[in-house]
Design a protein around this motif. Structure first.
Motif, PDB file in Angstrom:
ATOM      1  N   ASN A  95      46.312  34.060  47.070  1.00 34.49           N
ATOM      2  CA  ASN A  95      45.828  34.613  46.203  1.00 34.49           C
ATOM      3  C   ASN A  95      44.835  35.384  47.634  1.00 34.49           C
ATOM      4  N   TRP A  96      44.261  35.715  47.086  1.00 33.74           N
ATOM      5  CA  TRP A  96      42.699  36.269  47.328  1.00 33.74           C
ATOM      6  C   TRP A  96      41.495  35.828  46.781  1.00 33.74           C
ATOM      7  N   PRO A 101      44.443  43.487  45.109  1.00 32.44           N
ATOM      8  CA  PRO A 101      43.010  43.622  44.438  1.00 32.44           C
ATOM      9  C   PRO A 101      42.324  43.409  44.868  1.00 32.44           C
ATOM     10  N   HIS A 102      42.412  42.791  46.292  1.00 31.97           N
ATOM     11  CA  HIS A 102      40.618  42.760  47.021  1.00 31.97           C
ATOM     12  C   HIS A 102      40.515  44.051  47.675  1.00 31.97           C
ATOM     13  N   ILE A 103      41.339  44.466  47.952  1.00 30.96           N
ATOM     14  CA  ILE A 103      40.746  46.032  48.176  1.00 30.96           C
ATOM     15  C   ILE A 103      40.608  46.676  47.120  1.00 30.96           C
ATOM     16  N   ALA A 110      42.491  35.880  42.568  1.00 32.10           N
ATOM     17  CA  ALA A 110      42.782  37.771  42.627  1.00 32.10           C
ATOM     18  C   ALA A 110      44.502  37.642  43.123  1.00 32.10           C
ATOM     19  N   THR A 111      45.506  37.917  42.432  1.00 28.84           N
ATOM     20  CA  THR A 111      46.083  36.734  42.495  1.00 28.84           C
ATOM     21  C   THR A 111      47.251  38.609  42.211  1.00 28.84           C
ATOM     22  N   ASP A 156      32.851  36.520  52.207  1.00 29.45           N
ATOM     23  CA  ASP A 156      33.586  37.031  52.682  1.00 29.45           C
ATOM     24  C   ASP A 156      35.613  37.019  52.377  1.00 29.45           C
ATOM     25  N   TRP A 157      36.328  37.631  51.876  1.00 30.20           N
ATOM     26  CA  TRP A 157      38.257  37.195  51.309  1.00 30.20           C
ATOM     27  C   TRP A 157      38.373  36.149  51.844  1.00 30.20           C
TER      28      TRP A 157
END
Length: 261
Positions: free
Chosen positions: A9-10, A33-35, A53-54, A2-3
């Motif tokens: 950050n993600w 970015p996580h999406i 992912a920033t 999971d994120w």
């Protein structure tokens, strides 16, 4: 897997990480970015890479954005190390950027003393502000009328090229462009980096367009009886993902040539 949101950050954390990815997306899709890059990033994490992912909001000051995303990245690294989530061995760090994210990784590698095992630069472009953002040209007209002030990114395209030519310190690079990407400027960057680091720079052209890295999962549920509409839906899904799958395979092979894809 999971994120998790950590220090702005993600993050995706595989159980036995073999490396770390710092991902930076394109100018107008980088806020989540996580999406927007979910399939690409989750696939990378499934192969054992910690994905950080920033997010960032685009402004004219690209140097300031580069400094802030690097700071956020380093903060999350400290937290993960303190929690023992990265293990005890050395993990190589790679940058992956798409579109504007490429420029930010180039600035990070030119302006700050970072250690990177390599960078993957997808669909690089380095346009002037008036070409990259049509609205800025309208703003620029107003500024010139009021104070003769020209709006431009910091650093400008020419300044960015000079910085990379003289100061960029990440030796191993993969540059990816797509066959139907009309705004890609990877060719000039490839030539520049190959002169700076002979034998260390790889360039690949893949099928797709500028939005290929943003491929999203389409849920197609066939009916109880498979019909022609279901066949069309399955075909569309396969065509949509073919280019993204090729991108995934190219990235993973460059990161870890011995790993099964």
């Amino acid at each position: 897997m999971d994120w998790k949101e950590i220090s702005g950050n993600w993050v995706l954390l595989p159980q036995k990480p073999i490396g770390i990815i710092h991902f930076l997306g394109g100018a107008f899709v980088a806020t989540a970015p996580h999406i927007t890059y979910r399939l690409l990033l989750e696939n990378t994490a499934e192969k054992g890479f910690v994905v950080i992912a920033t997010p960032f909001v685009n402004t004219l000051d690209h140097t300031a954005i580069a400094q802030q995303v690097l700071l956020n990245f380093e903060r999350v690294l400290v937290r993960l190390e303190d929690r023992g989530l990265l293990g005890k061995g050395y993990l190589p760090i790679y940058g992956i950027g798409h579109s504007m994210g490429c420029k930010l990784h180039l600035l990070i590698g030119s302006l700050f003393p970072v250690e990177r095992a390599g960078n993957i630069l997808i669909s690089f472009n380095n346009y002037a502000a008036r070409d990259a953002i049509p609205l800025v040209e309208q703003l620029n007209t107003n500024f010139q009328f009021n104070s003769n002030f020209a709006v431009e990114f910091t650093p400008s395209p020419l300044e960015t090229t000079k910085l990379v030519q003289e100061q960029y310190n990440v030796r191993r690079n993969l540059l990816i462009k797509f066959t139907n990407d009309t705004i890609d400027q990877s060719a000039a960057l490839t030539e520049l980096l190959q002169k700076r680091f002979p034998g260390m720079v790889t360039a690949q052209t893949l099928p797709g367009n500028h939005l290929t890295p943003l491929g999203q999962d389409v849920k197609w549920q066939p009916g109880k009886e498979f019909n022609p509409l279901d066949a069309i839906g399955q075909w569309f899904k396969q065509e949509m993902y073919r280019d993204l799958h090729q991108l995934k395979r190219t990235i993973l092979f460059w990161l870890n040539p011995l790993s099964p894809l």
